[in-house]
Design a protein around this motif. Structure first.
Motif, PDB file in Angstrom:
ATOM      1  N   LYS A  86       0.826  -1.199   0.000  1.00  0.00           N
ATOM      2  CA  LYS A  86       0.000   0.000   0.000  1.00  0.00           C
ATOM      3  C   LYS A  86       0.867   1.259   0.000  1.00  0.00           C
ATOM      4  CE  LYS A  86      -4.538  -1.072   1.960  1.00  0.00           C
ATOM      5  NZ  LYS A  86      -5.463  -0.822   3.094  1.00  0.00           N
ATOM      6  N   GLY A  87       0.283   2.329  -0.520  1.00  0.00           N
ATOM      7  CA  GLY A  87       0.971   3.606  -0.557  1.00  0.00           C
ATOM      8  C   GLY A  87       0.111   4.657  -1.211  1.00  0.00           C
ATOM      9  N   TRP A  88       0.638   5.259  -2.283  1.00  0.00           N
ATOM     10  CA  TRP A  88       0.000   6.417  -2.884  1.00  0.00           C
ATOM     11  C   TRP A  88       0.111   6.370  -4.405  1.00  0.00           C
ATOM     12  CZ3 TRP A  88       3.504   6.178   0.990  1.00  0.00           C
ATOM     13  CH2 TRP A  88       3.051   6.538   2.274  1.00  0.00           C
ATOM     14  N   ASN A  89      -0.859   6.995  -5.043  1.00  0.00           N
ATOM     15  CA  ASN A  89      -0.822   7.189  -6.488  1.00  0.00           C
ATOM     16  C   ASN A  89      -1.442   8.555  -6.798  1.00  0.00           C
ATOM     17  OD1 ASN A  89      -0.553   6.811  -9.220  1.00  0.00           O
ATOM     18  ND2 ASN A  89      -2.386   5.550  -9.414  1.00  0.00           N
ATOM     19  N   PRO A  90      -0.647   9.516  -7.298  1.00  0.00           N
ATOM     20  CA  PRO A  90       0.739   9.335  -7.718  1.00  0.00           C
ATOM     21  C   PRO A  90       1.717   9.387  -6.552  1.00  0.00           C
ATOM     22  CG  PRO A  90       0.094  11.598  -8.078  1.00  0.00           C
ATOM     23  CD  PRO A  90      -1.135  10.875  -7.582  1.00  0.00           C
ATOM     24  N   GLY A  91       2.923   8.884  -6.803  1.00  0.00           N
ATOM     25  CA  GLY A  91       4.017   9.069  -5.874  1.00  0.00           C
ATOM     26  C   GLY A  91       4.559  10.487  -5.971  1.00  0.00           C
ATOM     27  N   THR A  92       5.559  10.752  -5.170  1.00  0.00           N
ATOM     28  CA  THR A  92       6.190  12.066  -5.188  1.00  0.00           C
ATOM     29  C   THR A  92       7.650  11.917  -4.791  1.00  0.00           C
ATOM     30  OG1 THR A  92       6.176  14.284  -4.206  1.00  0.00           O
ATOM     31  CG2 THR A  92       5.425  12.479  -2.819  1.00  0.00           C
ATOM     32  N   ALA A  93       8.463  12.882  -5.178  1.00  0.00           N
ATOM     33  CA  ALA A  93       9.887  12.853  -4.842  1.00  0.00           C
ATOM     34  C   ALA A  93      10.163  13.349  -3.436  1.00  0.00           C
ATOM     35  CB  ALA A  93      10.674  13.695  -5.852  1.00  0.00           C
ATOM     36  N   GLY A 115       8.396   1.952  -6.485  1.00  0.00           N
ATOM     37  CA  GLY A 115       7.538   2.736  -7.361  1.00  0.00           C
ATOM     38  C   GLY A 115       8.112   2.877  -8.759  1.00  0.00           C
ATOM     39  N   TRP A 116       7.404   3.661  -9.544  1.00  0.00           N
ATOM     40  CA  TRP A 116       7.743   3.885 -10.953  1.00  0.00           C
ATOM     41  C   TRP A 116       7.573   5.360 -11.298  1.00  0.00           C
ATOM     42  CZ3 TRP A 116       9.002   0.054 -14.605  1.00  0.00           C
ATOM     43  CH2 TRP A 116       8.837  -1.272 -14.191  1.00  0.00           C
ATOM     44  N   THR A 117       8.388   5.805 -12.264  1.00  0.00           N
ATOM     45  CA  THR A 117       8.142   7.084 -12.926  1.00  0.00           C
ATOM     46  C   THR A 117       8.126   6.872 -14.435  1.00  0.00           C
ATOM     47  OG1 THR A 117      10.484   7.739 -13.136  1.00  0.00           O
ATOM     48  CG2 THR A 117       9.332   8.347 -11.080  1.00  0.00           C
ATOM     49  N   ARG A 118       7.596   7.860 -15.124  1.00  0.00           N
ATOM     50  CA  ARG A 118       7.646   7.903 -16.585  1.00  0.00           C
ATOM     51  C   ARG A 118       8.381   9.172 -17.021  1.00  0.00           C
ATOM     52  NH1 ARG A 118       2.051   6.005 -15.896  1.00  0.00           N
ATOM     53  NH2 ARG A 118       1.826   3.930 -16.830  1.00  0.00           N
ATOM     54  N   ASN A 119       8.800   9.177 -18.256  1.00  0.00           N
ATOM     55  CA  ASN A 119       9.523  10.320 -18.851  1.00  0.00           C
ATOM     56  C   ASN A 119      10.790  10.700 -18.074  1.00  0.00           C
ATOM     57  OD1 ASN A 119       7.443  10.646 -20.851  1.00  0.00           O
ATOM     58  ND2 ASN A 119       6.212  11.732 -19.320  1.00  0.00           N
ATOM     59  N   PRO A 120      11.767   9.794 -17.932  1.00  0.00           N
ATOM     60  CA  PRO A 120      11.795   8.444 -18.505  1.00  0.00           C
ATOM     61  C   PRO A 120      11.162   7.415 -17.575  1.00  0.00           C
ATOM     62  CG  PRO A 120      13.907   8.929 -17.525  1.00  0.00           C
ATOM     63  CD  PRO A 120      13.085  10.185 -17.382  1.00  0.00           C
ATOM     64  N   TYR A 213       4.195   7.528 -11.116  1.00  0.00           N
ATOM     65  CA  TYR A 213       3.074   6.604 -10.993  1.00  0.00           C
ATOM     66  C   TYR A 213       2.980   6.243  -9.511  1.00  0.00           C
ATOM     67  CZ  TYR A 213      -0.103   2.794 -12.352  1.00  0.00           C
ATOM     68  OH  TYR A 213      -1.184   1.948 -12.490  1.00  0.00           O
ATOM     69  N   TYR A 214       2.647   5.023  -9.142  1.00  0.00           N
ATOM     70  CA  TYR A 214       2.426   4.743  -7.732  1.00  0.00           C
ATOM     71  C   TYR A 214       3.737   4.654  -6.948  1.00  0.00           C
ATOM     72  CZ  TYR A 214       3.344  -0.195  -8.883  1.00  0.00           C
ATOM     73  OH  TYR A 214       3.900  -1.371  -9.313  1.00  0.00           O
ATOM     74  N   GLN A 215       3.582   4.708  -5.615  1.00  0.00           N
ATOM     75  CA  GLN A 215       4.700   4.639  -4.662  1.00  0.00           C
ATOM     76  C   GLN A 215       4.170   3.896  -3.433  1.00  0.00           C
ATOM     77  OE1 GLN A 215       5.855   8.424  -2.604  1.00  0.00           O
ATOM     78  NE2 GLN A 215       7.801   8.074  -3.657  1.00  0.00           N
ATOM     79  N   ILE A 216       4.675   2.685  -3.179  1.00  0.00           N
ATOM     80  CA  ILE A 216       4.120   1.845  -2.126  1.00  0.00           C
ATOM     81  C   ILE A 216       5.236   1.304  -1.230  1.00  0.00           C
ATOM     82  CG2 ILE A 216       2.128   1.174  -3.529  1.00  0.00           C
ATOM     83  CD1 ILE A 216       3.486  -1.520  -4.052  1.00  0.00           C
ATOM     84  N   VAL A 217       4.853   0.843  -0.043  1.00  0.00           N
ATOM     85  CA  VAL A 217       5.744   0.039   0.786  1.00  0.00           C
ATOM     86  C   VAL A 217       5.429  -1.407   0.447  1.00  0.00           C
ATOM     87  CG1 VAL A 217       6.498  -0.548   3.103  1.00  0.00           C
ATOM     88  CG2 VAL A 217       5.795   1.798   2.587  1.00  0.00           C
ATOM     89  N   ALA A 218       6.321  -2.035  -0.277  1.00  0.00           N
ATOM     90  CA  ALA A 218       6.041  -3.326  -0.900  1.00  0.00           C
ATOM     91  C   ALA A 218       6.753  -4.467  -0.186  1.00  0.00           C
ATOM     92  CB  ALA A 218       6.466  -3.314  -2.365  1.00  0.00           C
ATOM     93  N   THR A 219       6.092  -5.606  -0.171  1.00  0.00           N
ATOM     94  CA  THR A 219       6.719  -6.882   0.167  1.00  0.00           C
ATOM     95  C   THR A 219       6.804  -7.677  -1.123  1.00  0.00           C
ATOM     96  OG1 THR A 219       5.746  -6.865   2.382  1.00  0.00           O
ATOM     97  CG2 THR A 219       6.568  -8.970   1.549  1.00  0.00           C
TER      98      THR A 219
END
Length: 233
Positions: A86-93, A115-120, A213-219
Protein backbone atom coordinates in the motif's frame (compact mmCIF):
# COMPACT_ATOMS: atom_id res chain seq x y z
CA UNK A 1 19.17 -11.77 -10.14
CA UNK A 2 18.68 -8.11 -9.27
CA UNK A 3 14.94 -7.65 -9.52
CA UNK A 4 12.13 -10.12 -9.59
CA UNK A 5 9.18 -7.77 -9.95
CA UNK A 6 6.94 -8.43 -12.92
CA UNK A 7 4.43 -5.60 -12.76
CA UNK A 8 2.24 -5.72 -15.85
CA UNK A 9 -0.93 -3.98 -14.69
CA UNK A 10 -2.81 -1.24 -16.50
CA UNK A 11 -0.98 2.05 -16.74
CA UNK A 12 -3.88 4.15 -15.61
CA UNK A 13 -4.84 4.22 -11.93
CA UNK A 14 -8.08 2.49 -11.01
CA UNK A 15 -10.35 4.66 -8.93
CA UNK A 16 -12.85 3.25 -6.46
CA UNK A 17 -13.10 -0.52 -6.14
CA UNK A 18 -10.50 -2.68 -7.82
CA UNK A 19 -11.28 -4.22 -11.17
CA UNK A 20 -11.37 -7.91 -10.37
CA UNK A 21 -10.40 -10.73 -12.76
CA UNK A 22 -13.08 -13.29 -13.48
CA UNK A 23 -11.61 -15.76 -10.99
CA UNK A 24 -11.72 -13.30 -8.08
CA UNK A 25 -14.22 -12.30 -5.46
CA UNK A 26 -14.07 -9.38 -3.04
CA UNK A 27 -14.85 -10.07 0.61
CA UNK A 28 -16.66 -6.87 1.56
CA UNK A 29 -15.01 -4.82 4.27
CA UNK A 30 -11.71 -6.71 4.17
CA UNK A 31 -10.49 -6.16 0.63
CA UNK A 32 -9.62 -9.85 0.46
CA UNK A 33 -9.57 -11.20 -3.07
CA UNK A 34 -9.72 -14.95 -3.44
CA UNK A 35 -8.67 -16.76 -6.61
CA UNK A 36 -7.69 -20.21 -7.79
CA UNK A 37 -3.97 -19.74 -7.02
CA UNK A 38 -4.49 -17.38 -4.11
CA UNK A 39 -5.13 -13.68 -4.58
CA UNK A 40 -5.27 -12.60 -8.26
CA UNK A 41 -3.41 -9.52 -9.46
CA UNK A 42 -5.19 -6.24 -8.85
CA UNK A 43 -4.64 -2.58 -8.06
CA UNK A 44 -6.83 0.24 -6.85
CA UNK A 45 -7.77 2.22 -3.75
CA UNK A 46 -8.58 0.87 -0.30
CA UNK A 47 -8.82 2.50 3.12
CA UNK A 48 -7.63 5.86 1.86
CA UNK A 49 -4.50 4.41 0.24
CA UNK A 50 -3.53 3.06 -3.17
CA UNK A 51 -2.57 -0.59 -3.37
CA UNK A 52 -0.86 -2.70 -6.00
CA UNK A 53 -0.68 -6.48 -5.98
CA UNK A 54 0.81 -8.73 -8.65
CA UNK A 55 1.56 -12.46 -8.77
CA UNK A 56 2.48 -14.86 -11.55
CA UNK A 57 0.23 -17.46 -9.83
CA UNK A 58 3.06 -19.96 -9.42
CA UNK A 59 3.02 -19.67 -5.62
CA UNK A 60 0.14 -19.98 -3.20
CA UNK A 61 -0.12 -16.34 -2.15
CA UNK A 62 -2.76 -14.42 -0.22
CA UNK A 63 -2.78 -10.63 -0.18
CA UNK A 64 -5.30 -8.83 2.06
CA UNK A 65 -6.08 -5.12 2.29
CA UNK A 66 -6.76 -4.28 5.94
CA UNK A 67 -8.00 -1.03 7.48
CA UNK A 68 -6.30 2.23 6.54
CA UNK A 69 -2.71 1.82 5.43
CA UNK A 70 -2.37 -1.79 6.58
CA UNK A 71 -2.04 -4.90 4.45
CA UNK A 72 -1.04 -8.50 5.03
CA UNK A 73 0.61 -11.03 2.75
CA UNK A 74 1.53 -14.68 3.07
CA UNK A 75 3.08 -16.90 0.42
CA UNK A 76 4.38 -20.46 0.23
CA UNK A 77 5.60 -23.14 -2.14
CA UNK A 78 9.09 -21.77 -2.86
CA UNK A 79 7.98 -20.94 -6.37
CA UNK A 80 6.85 -17.97 -8.40
CA UNK A 81 7.10 -14.22 -8.21
CA UNK A 82 4.91 -11.75 -6.31
CA UNK A 83 4.89 -8.17 -5.04
CA UNK A 84 2.29 -6.08 -3.25
CA UNK A 85 1.71 -3.28 -0.81
CA UNK A 86 0.00 0.00 0.00
CA UNK A 87 0.97 3.61 -0.56
CA UNK A 88 0.00 6.42 -2.88
CA UNK A 89 -0.82 7.19 -6.49
CA UNK A 90 0.74 9.33 -7.72
CA UNK A 91 4.02 9.07 -5.87
CA UNK A 92 6.19 12.07 -5.19
CA UNK A 93 9.89 12.85 -4.84
CA UNK A 94 9.40 14.52 -1.45
CA UNK A 95 7.31 12.15 0.69
CA UNK A 96 8.28 11.04 4.21
CA UNK A 97 7.16 7.42 4.49
CA UNK A 98 6.65 5.46 7.70
CA UNK A 99 6.13 1.73 8.03
CA UNK A 100 5.72 -0.74 10.88
CA UNK A 101 4.62 -4.31 11.41
CA UNK A 102 6.08 -7.78 10.98
CA UNK A 103 8.21 -9.15 8.14
CA UNK A 104 9.17 -12.83 8.12
CA UNK A 105 10.67 -14.02 4.82
CA UNK A 106 12.13 -17.46 4.19
CA UNK A 107 14.41 -17.05 1.19
CA UNK A 108 14.50 -14.40 -1.50
CA UNK A 109 12.36 -11.39 -0.56
CA UNK A 110 12.46 -7.60 -0.12
CA UNK A 111 10.70 -5.05 2.04
CA UNK A 112 11.08 -1.76 0.20
CA UNK A 113 9.72 1.57 -0.87
CA UNK A 114 8.83 0.73 -4.44
CA UNK A 115 7.54 2.74 -7.36
CA UNK A 116 7.74 3.88 -10.95
CA UNK A 117 8.14 7.08 -12.93
CA UNK A 118 7.65 7.90 -16.59
CA UNK A 119 9.52 10.32 -18.85
CA UNK A 120 11.80 8.44 -18.51
CA UNK A 121 10.47 5.07 -17.39
CA UNK A 122 12.24 4.23 -14.12
CA UNK A 123 11.59 1.46 -11.58
CA UNK A 124 12.96 2.30 -8.12
CA UNK A 125 13.56 0.62 -4.77
CA UNK A 126 14.63 1.83 -1.35
CA UNK A 127 15.28 -1.55 0.25
CA UNK A 128 14.94 -1.53 4.03
CA UNK A 129 15.22 -5.28 4.61
CA UNK A 130 15.61 -8.46 2.62
CA UNK A 131 15.81 -12.20 3.05
CA UNK A 132 18.55 -14.43 1.65
CA UNK A 133 19.41 -12.36 -1.43
CA UNK A 134 21.18 -9.00 -1.31
CA UNK A 135 20.22 -6.97 -4.42
CA UNK A 136 23.52 -5.09 -4.17
CA UNK A 137 25.36 -8.21 -5.29
CA UNK A 138 24.37 -7.92 -8.95
CA UNK A 139 24.04 -4.18 -9.57
CA UNK A 140 26.43 -1.37 -10.46
CA UNK A 141 27.35 0.56 -7.34
CA UNK A 142 27.29 4.32 -7.88
CA UNK A 143 27.93 5.57 -4.36
CA UNK A 144 26.59 5.68 -0.81
CA UNK A 145 24.32 8.00 1.14
CA UNK A 146 23.23 8.47 4.75
CA UNK A 147 19.49 9.05 5.09
CA UNK A 148 17.52 9.03 8.36
CA UNK A 149 20.70 8.03 10.19
CA UNK A 150 21.28 4.89 8.08
CA UNK A 151 23.75 4.12 5.32
CA UNK A 152 22.54 2.97 1.91
CA UNK A 153 24.38 1.68 -1.15
CA UNK A 154 23.28 3.45 -4.33
CA UNK A 155 23.05 1.18 -7.35
CA UNK A 156 21.73 1.13 -10.89
CA UNK A 157 20.79 -1.64 -13.29
CA UNK A 158 19.38 -1.86 -16.80
CA UNK A 159 16.38 -4.07 -17.56
CA UNK A 160 16.29 -5.00 -21.24
CA UNK A 161 12.97 -5.96 -22.83
CA UNK A 162 11.34 -6.71 -19.50
CA UNK A 163 7.77 -6.28 -18.21
CA UNK A 164 6.94 -2.81 -16.90
CA UNK A 165 3.93 -0.63 -16.16
CA UNK A 166 3.93 0.21 -19.89
CA UNK A 167 4.36 -3.30 -21.26
CA UNK A 168 7.64 -4.86 -22.35
CA UNK A 169 10.29 -2.13 -22.27
CA UNK A 170 13.95 -1.43 -21.65
CA UNK A 171 14.37 0.79 -18.59
CA UNK A 172 16.64 1.66 -15.67
CA UNK A 173 16.26 0.50 -12.09
CA UNK A 174 17.40 2.80 -9.28
CA UNK A 175 18.33 1.26 -5.93
CA UNK A 176 19.12 2.39 -2.42
CA UNK A 177 19.89 -0.68 -0.30
CA UNK A 178 20.20 -0.20 3.44
CA UNK A 179 23.59 -1.41 4.70
CA UNK A 180 23.31 -3.13 7.07
CA UNK A 181 19.73 -4.14 6.42
CA UNK A 182 17.05 -4.07 9.08
CA UNK A 183 16.89 -7.61 10.34
CA UNK A 184 13.84 -9.57 9.17
CA UNK A 185 12.10 -12.29 11.13
CA UNK A 186 9.71 -10.35 13.34
CA UNK A 187 8.83 -6.79 14.30
CA UNK A 188 10.11 -4.11 11.95
CA UNK A 189 9.59 -0.37 11.59
CA UNK A 190 11.23 2.68 10.11
CA UNK A 191 10.98 6.02 8.34
CA UNK A 192 12.21 6.87 4.86
CA UNK A 193 12.77 10.44 3.71
CA UNK A 194 12.42 9.69 0.04
CA UNK A 195 13.74 13.10 -1.04
CA UNK A 196 17.11 12.18 0.52
CA UNK A 197 17.38 9.24 -1.86
CA UNK A 198 16.17 11.23 -4.85
CA UNK A 199 18.87 13.84 -4.20
CA UNK A 200 21.54 11.16 -3.75
CA UNK A 201 20.52 9.48 -6.99
CA UNK A 202 20.55 12.79 -8.83
CA UNK A 203 24.04 13.55 -7.53
CA UNK A 204 25.39 10.45 -9.30
CA UNK A 205 23.47 11.11 -12.52
CA UNK A 206 20.40 8.97 -11.78
CA UNK A 207 17.36 11.14 -12.51
CA UNK A 208 13.82 9.99 -11.93
CA UNK A 209 11.16 10.69 -14.53
CA UNK A 210 9.03 13.83 -14.52
CA UNK A 211 5.76 11.89 -14.03
CA UNK A 212 5.27 9.69 -10.96
CA UNK A 213 3.07 6.60 -10.99
CA UNK A 214 2.43 4.74 -7.73
CA UNK A 215 4.70 4.64 -4.66
CA UNK A 216 4.12 1.85 -2.13
CA UNK A 217 5.74 0.04 0.79
CA UNK A 218 6.04 -3.33 -0.90
CA UNK A 219 6.72 -6.88 0.17
CA UNK A 220 8.21 -8.89 -2.68
CA UNK A 221 9.02 -12.58 -2.94
CA UNK A 222 10.74 -14.82 -5.48
CA UNK A 223 10.79 -18.61 -5.21
CA UNK A 224 10.46 -18.30 -1.45
CA UNK A 225 7.90 -18.29 1.34
CA UNK A 226 7.01 -15.94 4.15
CA UNK A 227 4.57 -13.50 5.62
CA UNK A 228 4.23 -9.80 6.35
CA UNK A 229 1.74 -7.48 7.99
CA UNK A 230 2.71 -3.87 7.31
CA UNK A 231 1.12 -0.53 8.16
CA UNK A 232 2.02 2.42 5.94
CA UNK A 233 1.65 6.11 6.73
Amino acid sequence: MVSFSRIALAAAAITGAAALPTNATDTEGLGLLVGRAGTPSSEGNHGGYFYSWWTDNAAQATYTNLNGGQYSLSWSGNNGNLVGGKGWNPGTASRNINYSGTYQPNGNSYLAIYGWTRNPLIEYYVVESYGSYNPSSAAQKKGTVNCNGANYDILETTRTNQPSIDGTKTFQQFWSVRNPKKQPGGQISGSVNFSCHVTAWRNVGMNLGSSHYYQIVATEGYKSSGSATITVS
